[in-house]
Write a protein that holds these residues in place. Structure first.
Motif, PDB file in Angstrom:
ATOM      1  N   ASN A  71      15.458  -4.056   5.242  1.00 10.48           N
ATOM      2  CA  ASN A  71      14.650  -4.410   4.087  1.00 10.48           C
ATOM      3  C   ASN A  71      15.231  -5.588   3.309  1.00 10.48           C
ATOM      4  OD1 ASN A  71      13.031  -2.276   4.801  1.00 10.48           O
ATOM      5  ND2 ASN A  71      13.667  -0.937   3.128  1.00 10.48           N
ATOM      6  N   PHE A  72      16.546  -5.695   3.305  1.00 11.54           N
ATOM      7  CA  PHE A  72      17.216  -6.771   2.583  1.00 11.54           C
ATOM      8  C   PHE A  72      16.717  -8.146   2.999  1.00 11.54           C
ATOM      9  CE2 PHE A  72      20.715  -9.899   2.670  1.00 11.54           C
ATOM     10  CZ  PHE A  72      21.044  -9.952   1.319  1.00 11.54           C
ATOM     11  N   VAL A  73      16.416  -8.318   4.282  1.00 10.24           N
ATOM     12  CA  VAL A  73      16.120  -9.660   4.789  1.00 10.24           C
ATOM     13  C   VAL A  73      14.801 -10.208   4.262  1.00 10.24           C
ATOM     14  CG1 VAL A  73      14.834  -9.141   6.931  1.00 10.24           C
ATOM     15  CG2 VAL A  73      16.405 -11.080   6.859  1.00 10.24           C
ATOM     16  N   GLU A 172       9.975  -4.446   9.412  1.00 12.08           N
ATOM     17  CA  GLU A 172       9.054  -3.428   8.903  1.00 12.08           C
ATOM     18  C   GLU A 172       7.914  -4.032   8.075  1.00 12.08           C
ATOM     19  OE1 GLU A 172      11.306  -0.360   6.934  1.00 12.08           O
ATOM     20  OE2 GLU A 172      12.189   0.345   8.809  1.00 12.08           O
ATOM     21  N   MET A 173       7.234  -4.999   8.651  1.00 15.94           N
ATOM     22  CA  MET A 173       6.235  -5.745   7.895  1.00 15.94           C
ATOM     23  C   MET A 173       4.971  -4.933   7.609  1.00 15.94           C
ATOM     24  SD  MET A 173       7.996  -8.374   7.328  1.00 15.94           S
ATOM     25  CE  MET A 173       6.740  -9.096   6.300  1.00 15.94           C
ATOM     26  N   ASP A 174       4.854  -3.741   8.182  1.00 20.11           N
ATOM     27  CA  ASP A 174       3.730  -2.854   7.864  1.00 20.11           C
ATOM     28  C   ASP A 174       3.990  -2.011   6.634  1.00 20.11           C
ATOM     29  OD1 ASP A 174       5.793  -1.437   9.111  1.00 20.11           O
ATOM     30  OD2 ASP A 174       4.430   0.086   9.907  1.00 20.11           O
ATOM     31  N   GLY A 175       5.227  -1.972   6.138  1.00 17.36           N
ATOM     32  CA  GLY A 175       5.617  -1.042   5.091  1.00 17.36           C
ATOM     33  C   GLY A 175       5.216  -1.484   3.693  1.00 17.36           C
ATOM     34  N   PRO A 176       4.581  -0.625   2.903  1.00 23.44           N
ATOM     35  CA  PRO A 176       4.234  -0.990   1.522  1.00 23.44           C
ATOM     36  C   PRO A 176       5.453  -1.207   0.642  1.00 23.44           C
ATOM     37  CG  PRO A 176       3.714   1.327   1.951  1.00 23.44           C
ATOM     38  CD  PRO A 176       4.051   0.705   3.271  1.00 23.44           C
ATOM     39  N   TRP A 177       6.618  -0.722   1.069  1.00 21.78           N
ATOM     40  CA  TRP A 177       7.861  -0.951   0.337  1.00 21.78           C
ATOM     41  C   TRP A 177       8.448  -2.336   0.609  1.00 21.78           C
ATOM     42  CZ3 TRP A 177       7.086   2.561   4.262  1.00 21.78           C
ATOM     43  CH2 TRP A 177       7.596   2.193   5.504  1.00 21.78           C
ATOM     44  N   SER A 213       6.930   0.857  11.285  1.00 21.47           N
ATOM     45  CA  SER A 213       8.186   1.279  10.664  1.00 21.47           C
ATOM     46  C   SER A 213       8.617   2.660  11.134  1.00 21.47           C
ATOM     47  CB  SER A 213       8.042   1.276   9.148  1.00 21.47           C
ATOM     48  OG  SER A 213       7.739  -0.017   8.685  1.00 21.47           O
ATOM     49  N   ASN A 214       7.659   3.480  11.523  1.00 17.21           N
ATOM     50  CA  ASN A 214       7.934   4.763  12.145  1.00 17.21           C
ATOM     51  C   ASN A 214       6.626   5.297  12.713  1.00 17.21           C
ATOM     52  OD1 ASN A 214       6.670   6.657  10.032  1.00 17.21           O
ATOM     53  ND2 ASN A 214       8.107   5.465   8.789  1.00 17.21           N
ATOM     54  N   ASP A 215       6.709   6.377  13.471  1.00 17.67           N
ATOM     55  CA  ASP A 215       5.522   6.898  14.142  1.00 17.67           C
ATOM     56  C   ASP A 215       4.671   7.789  13.245  1.00 17.67           C
ATOM     57  OD1 ASP A 215       7.510   8.807  14.082  1.00 17.67           O
ATOM     58  OD2 ASP A 215       7.095   9.592  16.080  1.00 17.67           O
ATOM     59  N   GLU A 216       5.000   7.847  11.946  1.00 13.44           N
ATOM     60  CA  GLU A 216       4.162   8.573  11.001  1.00 13.44           C
ATOM     61  C   GLU A 216       3.353   7.633  10.102  1.00 13.44           C
ATOM     62  OE1 GLU A 216       6.606  11.309   8.873  1.00 13.44           O
ATOM     63  OE2 GLU A 216       7.162  12.446  10.667  1.00 13.44           O
TER      64      GLU A 216
END
Length: 501
Positions: A71-73, A172-177, A213-216
């Motif tokens: 996430n840092f990057v 993790e470009m799909d992540g809302p975080w 980011s994960n399978d969920e």
């Protein structure tokens, strides 16, 4: 419990890429600062890196390491970490709500990695930045001389380029975080164009595009399909991430999550095949499982702390205390990576030091090996070669996440160069020993070179400074006779049997 297994020299899965045993370290918590780097520590070398930690890392024989995020990057300016240290800015790290001093950047990290014989896998920021910044980063890192960025590197005392071959296209470009979260098609187009630009400078570079980011995730596995349809011809790997926990205190269900991971890999393999067929592509895309580990022991506590603190520098974060139960789980998960080595070519334990890590280090204090260090080390040292199919016949169980989970988890690797076969065995049964008989076809003169075991601990036992109680010891009870590896395997035990063949 009666268990039979069969291993045949000619029934192979795939050649295992050494990078299946890679690692990941991020500018997060104390992974870098007071983890691998602590200039004032009694064990610090001339560059400020801790020798005690480096020795433990060296013993893992890690082939490659992903850096600097995570996430840092996604909000990182790589230029902040170059040049004179006294001139480097202190930034707010938006990913982990802390301050980043930038005292370690690409050149310092490269010194550390080179000293340990580890190849760098670099991540570029495709969250808040884009193609231009990624291109400049590669020029600084890989171009010999005669350009703005390569000559700047040389002015910083690095005459020769690093020739980094592995490049992660964001995180993790799909992540809302995530800073700069994108839709699948948008990200796929950006990743494709970034890969094309980077390959203009380093034609043999390997490009790793972000999967789910994960399978969920609600967009899984549609995310992978859309992304790959935009960039398939320009990338080599798609990344998978998955973290594991046992908050319900159901040990067998926890162990069953290994089978769930196998389904995850199988599903993304199917997506890859579908897109390749649809696009009539000639190239192959493999899986880079570049974040995996157990993460749950302090997750709620860390989440509360992280959201409340006021931008500290290198705070304690995600410093899991790993247990014997985690040791057995990691042993099974590594076995699954071996069994899936036809698809998974790169995998990175996340992370390496202090942050959800096999190594812990106190600031101005000792370092120690956590319980999960050992199965990771055993697989890295002895799990290289060709993965062999293992047919196992024995009792199974059902749980919430999977059905027909074998109590006995077995993987095997043939190292032809060393004339050796290594068998990794985990008995997941809570109370029953296994009477194991494993036929070794094609290895008529096999003898046991060594047998190591981790067993006999309370499931919640863990290691600490000066108390590495969970560690391999000499195994007993297994022998080879008439082409059969057999004997008694205690419940809740992890074994590494190295055979001379």
């Amino acid at each position: 419990m009666q268990v039979s297994a069969a291993i045949h020299r000619d029934f192979t899965i795939a050649a295992i890429d050494d990078r299946l045993y890679a690692a990941f370290i991020e500018h997060m918590g104390r992974a870098i600062y007071s983890g691998i780097y602590e200039p004032g520590h009694p064990q610090a070398d001339e560059h400020g890196f801790r020798r005690d930690v480096a020795d433990m890392v060296r013993d893992l024989n890690i082939p490659a390491i992903r850096y600097p995020g995570g996430n840092f990057v996604s909000a990182y300016n790589w230029e902040d970490g170059i040049g004179p240290k006294e001139d480097r800015p202190v930034r707010l790290d938006l990913a982990w709500r802390s301050k980043e001093s930038n005292q370690v950047g690409i050149n310092e990290f490269a010194v550390w990695a080179k000293d340990l014989g580890i190849d760098m896998m670099l991540a570029v920021n495709l969250g808040s930045r884009g193609i231009e910044e990624a291109r400049n980063f590669m020029e600084y890192v890989n171009h010999p001389s005669g350009t703005e960025w390569s000559d700047l590197r040389r002015s910083h005392g690095v005459e020769q380029p690093y020739n980094v071959k592995m490049w992660c296209l964001g995180n993790e470009m799909d992540g809302p975080w995530q800073i700069g979260q994108k839709k699948a098609s948008e990200y796929g187009q950006l990743a494709s164009q970034t890969a094309k630009a980077l390959r203009q400078m380093t034609p043999d570079a390997e490009m790793i595009v972000c999967g789910s980011s994960n399978d969920e995730m609600p967009t899984y596995p549609e995310w992978e399909r859309q992304v790959l349809e935009e960039c398939y011809e320009n990338v080599d790997y798609i990344s998978l991430h998955k973290y594991f926990g046992n908050s319900s205190r159901d040990t067998l269900n926890f162990f069953g999550k290994v089978e769930e991971t196998g389904r995850y890999i199988q599903a993304i393999g199917g997506v890859i095949d579908f897109v390749k067929a649809k696009k009539r592509a000639k190239n192959d895309v493999y899986i880079c499982f570049d974040e995996w580990n157990v993460w749950y022991h302090k997750r709620e506590q860390d989440s509360a702390n992280w959201r409340s603190w006021d931008w500290p520098e290198a705070p304690a974060l995600l410093e899991e205390d790993y247990t014997f139960e985690d040791t057995l789980f990691i042993g099974c998960l590594l076995n699954e990576f071996i069994r899936r080595s036809d698809r998974v070519k790169i995998a990175c334990i996340a992370q390496l030091v202090n942050v959800i890590a096999p190594i812990r280090a106190e600031a101005d204090g000792p370092a120690w090996r956590q319980s999960i260090y050992w199965p990771y080390q055993m697989a890295s040292l002895y799990g290289r070669g060709t993965a062999l199919k293992v047919a196992v016949d024995g009792p199974t169980y059902d749980c919430a996440v999977a059905s027909d989970v074998p109590y006995m988890d077995i993987a095997a690797v043939h190292d032809k160069a060393a004339s050796a076969v290594t068998v990794f065995i985990v008995n997941r049964h809570l109370s029953e020993a296994a009477d194991l008989r494993t036929t070794l076809t094609g290895f008529p003169d096999a003898t046991i070179d060594f047998h190591k075991v981790i067993e006999g601990h309370d499931l919640m036992a863990s290691n600490g400074p000066g108390a590495e109680v969970i560690a391999p010891t000499k195994g007993t009870g297994l022998a080879v006779a008439d082409g059969v590896l057999g004997g008694s395997v205690a419940p809740l035990s992890y074994h590494v049997v190295r055979l001379k063949v």
